[in-house]
Design a protein around this motif. Structure first.
Motif, short mmCIF file in Angstrom:
data_model
loop_
_atom_site.label_atom_id
_atom_site.label_comp_id
_atom_site.label_asym_id
_atom_site.label_seq_id
_atom_site.Cartn_x
_atom_site.Cartn_y
_atom_site.Cartn_z
N ASP A 74 0.66 -0.70 0.15
CA ASP A 74 -0.01 0.12 0.18
C ASP A 74 0.68 1.81 0.16
OD1 ASP A 74 -3.03 0.65 0.50
OD2 ASP A 74 -2.10 2.03 1.57
N ASN A 75 0.12 2.32 -0.22
CA ASN A 75 1.10 3.68 -0.76
C ASN A 75 0.85 4.63 0.80
OD1 ASN A 75 1.78 6.19 -1.46
ND2 ASN A 75 3.16 5.53 -3.48
N ALA A 76 1.37 5.38 0.88
CA ALA A 76 0.79 6.11 2.02
C ALA A 76 1.73 7.41 1.92
CB ALA A 76 1.29 5.81 3.73
N ASP A 77 2.48 8.00 1.55
CA ASP A 77 2.86 8.61 0.55
C ASP A 77 2.75 9.39 0.00
OD1 ASP A 77 5.24 7.13 0.40
OD2 ASP A 77 6.28 8.02 0.96
N GLY A 78 2.04 8.93 -1.16
CA GLY A 78 2.75 8.94 -2.95
C GLY A 78 3.90 8.68 -3.21
N LEU A 83 5.05 -2.41 2.19
CA LEU A 83 3.41 -3.51 3.35
C LEU A 83 3.59 -2.71 4.45
CD1 LEU A 83 6.12 -6.83 3.63
CD2 LEU A 83 4.15 -5.79 2.28
N VAL A 84 2.50 -3.18 4.71
CA VAL A 84 1.19 -2.45 6.38
C VAL A 84 2.20 -3.06 6.74
CG1 VAL A 84 -0.84 -2.05 6.84
CG2 VAL A 84 -0.22 -1.99 4.87
N THR A 85 2.93 -1.97 8.29
CA THR A 85 2.49 -2.67 9.56
C THR A 85 1.28 -2.90 10.78
OG1 THR A 85 3.21 -0.25 10.93
CG2 THR A 85 5.07 -1.84 10.02
N ALA A 86 0.81 -3.98 11.08
CA ALA A 86 -1.10 -3.77 11.71
C ALA A 86 -0.57 -3.12 12.64
CB ALA A 86 -0.75 -5.42 11.55
N PRO A 87 -1.69 -2.67 12.88
CA PRO A 87 -2.07 -2.14 14.66
C PRO A 87 -1.02 -3.41 15.84
CG PRO A 87 -4.32 -2.65 13.02
CD PRO A 87 -3.33 -3.08 12.67
N ASN A 88 -0.98 -3.35 17.31
CA ASN A 88 -0.23 -4.40 17.68
C ASN A 88 -1.08 -4.82 18.57
OD1 ASN A 88 1.60 -5.13 19.12
ND2 ASN A 88 2.35 -3.31 20.38
N GLY A 89 -1.15 -6.10 18.34
CA GLY A 89 -1.82 -7.20 19.23
C GLY A 89 -1.22 -7.25 20.47
N LEU A 90 0.10 -7.13 20.64
CA LEU A 90 0.47 -7.24 22.09
C LEU A 90 0.34 -6.62 22.89
CD1 LEU A 90 3.37 -10.18 20.70
CD2 LEU A 90 1.07 -11.26 21.78
N PHE A 91 -0.17 -6.01 22.97
CA PHE A 91 0.44 -4.33 23.55
C PHE A 91 -0.45 -4.88 24.71
CE2 PHE A 91 -1.37 -0.64 25.63
CZ PHE A 91 0.19 0.36 25.82
N THR A 92 0.89 -4.64 25.95
CA THR A 92 -0.11 -4.78 27.06
C THR A 92 1.02 -4.34 28.40
OG1 THR A 92 -0.11 -7.27 26.84
CG2 THR A 92 -0.08 -6.94 28.74
N THR A 93 0.10 -3.41 29.38
CA THR A 93 1.34 -2.94 30.34
C THR A 93 0.91 -3.50 31.88
OG1 THR A 93 -0.84 -0.77 30.05
CG2 THR A 93 1.14 -0.77 28.75
N ASN A 177 6.81 5.48 5.90
CA ASN A 177 6.75 6.41 5.12
C ASN A 177 5.01 7.37 6.06
OD1 ASN A 177 9.14 6.87 3.20
ND2 ASN A 177 8.58 4.63 3.46
N GLY A 178 4.73 7.22 6.87
CA GLY A 178 3.48 7.53 7.32
C GLY A 178 2.07 6.50 6.82
N ASP A 179 1.39 6.93 8.09
CA ASP A 179 0.09 6.01 8.53
C ASP A 179 -0.55 5.78 6.61
OD1 ASP A 179 -2.41 4.52 9.17
OD2 ASP A 179 -2.77 6.91 10.12
N HIS A 180 -1.25 4.14 7.03
CA HIS A 180 -1.21 3.48 5.82
C HIS A 180 -2.88 3.27 5.99
CE1 HIS A 180 2.13 2.14 3.07
NE2 HIS A 180 2.35 2.38 4.48
N PHE A 181 -3.43 3.79 7.44
CA PHE A 181 -5.29 3.22 7.47
C PHE A 181 -5.99 4.85 7.46
CE2 PHE A 181 -2.75 -0.07 9.81
CZ PHE A 181 -3.49 -1.19 8.95
N SER A 182 -6.68 4.79 6.62
CA SER A 182 -7.75 5.74 6.17
C SER A 182 -8.57 5.36 7.39
CB SER A 182 -8.18 5.61 4.62
OG SER A 182 -9.07 4.72 4.31
N GLU A 201 -4.50 3.99 0.20
CA GLU A 201 -4.54 3.80 -1.35
C GLU A 201 -5.35 2.47 -2.01
OE1 GLU A 201 -1.27 2.62 -4.69
OE2 GLU A 201 -0.86 1.77 -2.62
N SER A 202 -5.39 1.29 -1.58
CA SER A 202 -5.92 0.43 -2.29
C SER A 202 -7.48 0.28 -1.71
CB SER A 202 -4.92 -1.02 -2.18
OG SER A 202 -3.70 -1.01 -2.85
N GLY A 203 -7.67 0.38 -0.05
CA GLY A 203 -8.76 -0.03 0.58
C GLY A 203 -9.26 -1.39 1.08
N TYR A 204 -8.09 -2.21 1.41
CA TYR A 204 -8.42 -3.04 1.83
C TYR A 204 -8.67 -3.43 3.32
CZ TYR A 204 -3.48 -3.34 2.04
OH TYR A 204 -2.18 -3.80 1.62
#
Length: 420
Positions: A74-78, A83-93, A177-182, A201-204
């Motif tokens: 996906d393209n974030a900055d034009g 490749l996208v970095t997904a939300p962090n599912g192992l986040f724990t404090t 290179n920027g946030d990939h999620f709209s 960019e791709s909307g998936y």
């Protein structure tokens, strides 16, 4: 125990002492904040579908925490498609009697961070002075189901105290290179935590679902009625506050599943070149829930056992034993491990990225000579994977022919770098 000093060595790029006891693992006993970028890559886990950097469970975007997912270009900055970095599912404090405890800075007594390449397991442990608690975490990127991340966090109390654990999904991720999620949609549906993101960019859809199982010091599971949930625009968290007696151990098992729309497509044709409509997010969620349900029913121990069995099979085929040179033995196993987790063995339409799945550098793309480095080990140990690597290049042949024609040549002119 073997100890080496590396400075300016590309193999691991560590400037402090690197230790190994079995020649199957690397570990550190001193946390160096200035090395968070390097150690995040050095201690990463992965399975060819995803790569999770070797950061701590309480790390955030500023600590370069990232889960890089294959087939998510996906393209974030034009400018850069990556490749996208997904939300962090192992986040724990976690807190002890209201005092926040951080990895690295607080858990300094007996601190150790380790990567075991034999089983693809990351471990960290340490004791927080003055709090009376010792903390240990283990995690894997499952090879039994490549969509699954799993971790076990244990907190052992030396005295009576109240431990508060916040376990969730963090949508603020490090992206080169920027946030990939709209859009990001964090939810707690009563069955699991979830963040669903739509790429700009791709909307998936890229969807992360998580279920946490907390067992108190007496061995009882903490019930949903004792859990507080909170949701913000970029984060969803469940809070567990558990009184503990001296000598008790609190266990937090996290099961995280990651899917994207592209995982459900038929064959290897990109969306838009086929009459098949793109699956709805409900279909992506259903696939994720099936994996999540299976993992939680199996539990931590069985999940790890299945994962370890697959790694043992890998090493039966590819281990290289070197007598009399411990450094060479450690290095070759470490590099074989990295080659394995960087390779999308589950498909024949994706490349082995020049940086693997350790980060978004080089956009998850392969360079024209990538197979010189990655193919031989599979050619001699796992021909099926070698075949997938070659089929990937075959599937880019039409593009190579077009490039040759555009430049006035006959034949095929392969791209310097190529993605999906």
């Amino acid at each position: 125990m073997c100890r080496y000093f590396f400075k300016g060595v590309n193999a691991l790029q560590l400037e402090n002492n690197l230790n190994s006891e079995t020649l199957w693992e690397i570990y550190e006993t001193t946390f160096v904040p200035e090395q968070v970028v390097t150690t995040g890559s050095n201690y990463m886990i992965g399975n060819g579908y995803l790569g999770y950097r070797g950061t701590f469970s309480d790390s955030t975007a500023s600590d370069y925490v990232a889960c890089v997912v294959s087939d998510t270009y996906d393209n974030a900055d034009g400018v850069w498609k990556e490749l996208v970095t997904a939300p962090n599912g192992l986040f724990t404090t976690f807190d002890v009697d209201g005092q926040s405890i951080r990895w690295g800075q607080d858990l300094s007594d007996g601190y150790r961070r380790e990567l075991n390449v034999r089983y693809g397991e990351w471990t960290a442990s340490g004791r927080a002075p003055g709090t009376g608690v010792t903390v240990r975490e283990r995690r894997i990127a499952s090879y039994d189901d490549i969509h699954l991340l799993a971790s076990r966090l244990t907190i052992s109390a030396e005295r009576g105290c109240t431990v508060t654990v916040r376990s969730g999904i963090d949508g603020e991720v490090w992206s080169l290179n920027g946030d990939h999620f709209s859009t990001l949609s964090p939810t707690d549906d009563g069955n699991a935590l979830e963040i669903a993101g739509v790429t700009g960019e791709s909307g998936y859809d890229v969807l992360v679902r998580k279920r946490t199982v907390v067992t108190d010091g007496s061995g009882a599971t903490v019930l949903p009625g004792d859990v507080k949930a909170s949701t913000s625009p970029t984060r969803v968290v469940q809070e567990y506050s558990v009184p503990m007696d001296a000598g008790q151990t609190l266990t937090v098992d996290s099961f995280v599943v990651i899917y994207s729309t592209n995982d459900l497509r038929n064959g290897s044709d990109p969306w838009g070149t086929s009459a098949t409509p793109r699956p709805a997010v409900t279909e992506v969620r259903a696939a994720a829930e099936r994996t999540l349900l299976q993992a939680t029913e199996l539990g931590w121990e069985q999940t790890v056992t299945r994962h370890r069995t697959i790694w043992e099979n890998h090493w039966r085929r590819m281990d290289v034993e070197i007598a009399g040179d411990d450094a060479a033995q450690l290095f070759i196993r470490y590099n074989l491990y990295q080659n394995m987790i960087a390779t999308p063995a589950h498909t024949d339409h994706l490349p082995i990225g020049a940086r693997g799945l350790s980060c978004q550098a080089y956009q998850g793309a392969a360079f024209w000579d990538q197979e010189v480095f990655n193919l031989p080990v599979f050619l001699y140990t796992n021909p099926e994977i070698a075949r997938n690597i070659l089929i990937y290049r075959y599937k880019t042949l039409n593009g190579a022919r077009k490039k040759a024609r555009d430049l006035g040549y006959q034949g095929a002119f392969y791209a310097w770098i190529s993605g999906d």
